[in-house]
Write an enzyme that holds these catalytic residues in place. Sequence first.
Site, short mmCIF file in Angstrom:
data_model
loop_
_atom_site.label_atom_id
_atom_site.label_comp_id
_atom_site.label_asym_id
_atom_site.label_seq_id
_atom_site.Cartn_x
_atom_site.Cartn_y
_atom_site.Cartn_z
N LYS A 19 55.90 22.17 44.41
CA LYS A 19 55.56 20.94 43.81
C LYS A 19 53.96 21.29 43.50
O LYS A 19 53.54 21.25 42.27
CB LYS A 19 55.70 19.72 44.68
N LYS A 41 48.12 11.76 43.29
CA LYS A 41 48.88 11.57 44.40
C LYS A 41 48.72 10.39 45.52
O LYS A 41 47.85 10.21 45.60
CB LYS A 41 49.06 13.19 45.27
N ASP A 54 46.58 19.44 48.28
CA ASP A 54 47.25 19.53 47.28
C ASP A 54 46.30 19.29 45.95
O ASP A 54 46.17 19.92 44.89
CB ASP A 54 48.21 18.71 47.11
N GLY A 116 54.92 13.98 43.98
CA GLY A 116 55.39 13.54 45.12
C GLY A 116 55.12 14.02 46.40
O GLY A 116 54.37 15.00 46.59
#
Length: 225
Positions: A19, A41, A54, A116
Amino acid sequence: MKRKAKGLFITATGTDVGKTYVTGLIIKKLREAGLNCGYYKAAISGADSVGESDAGYVNRIANIGQTDKMLVPYLYKEAVSPHLAARIEKNPVELSVVKEGFSKNAQQFDYLTMEGSGGIICPIRYDARQKLFLEDFIKEFSLPSVIVADAGLGTINAVVLTVEYMKNRSLPIKGIILNNYTGGIMQEDNIRMIEAMTGIKIAALVKDGDKDLDIEAEALAAFYE
Ligand SMILES: Nc1ncnc2c1ncn2[C@@H]1O[C@H](COP(=O)(O)OP(=O)(O)O)[C@@H](O)[C@H]1O
Ligand SMILES: [Mg+2]
């Protein structure tokens, strides 16, 4: 919710499927095409700082320049599902805080990509006061999704289960991106079978180490709503 930005949610068939890597490529591509794109996020676990998470990765690779707080409102050190990390660290996710961060980003950017956590079923908070799942955010922000999946063995099962679940919950899907694509008869068949069984197009194939997505920026931008 009224907002300036169009949005897209990036989910996957599971954790570590790609992702973040794919989100980086998507935002980089759109920004290079001149579009004003940001990242968001709700909660990240397993990172000591936003920079090494991330969010920090995407911020750097896509050259966005967002602040830590705008990238992600909740950061947990424990490398477990957000609901458990939140319980251990006694800092449960509040929907109002996630909404506020989303709104601020949605004012600043024209295209907001929300990543996600894990796969489509991910508890974000699960205590006596409140139960929050990833899909509550998708619904709250009315986001269509792109599913990232592995290109290899086992992906038909994982993708079809994810798509069936999402259809069941009325979560719209714009496309599927297969990661770690190497080609060959089995992976080519996976593409055909997934498209036939789900009715959803494989929007792009990503190879190991790819620096660019094999999809036009315009087609990518059209996924956002
Ligand atoms: N196409 C790719 N080429 C090189 N490395 C990749 C690729 N896809 C994923 N990775 C690496 O694999 C790991 C897991 O991917 P990541 O995007 O973080 O998954 P997720 O966000 O779904 O948990 C990361 O270290 C990432 O950099
Ligand atoms: Mg990730």
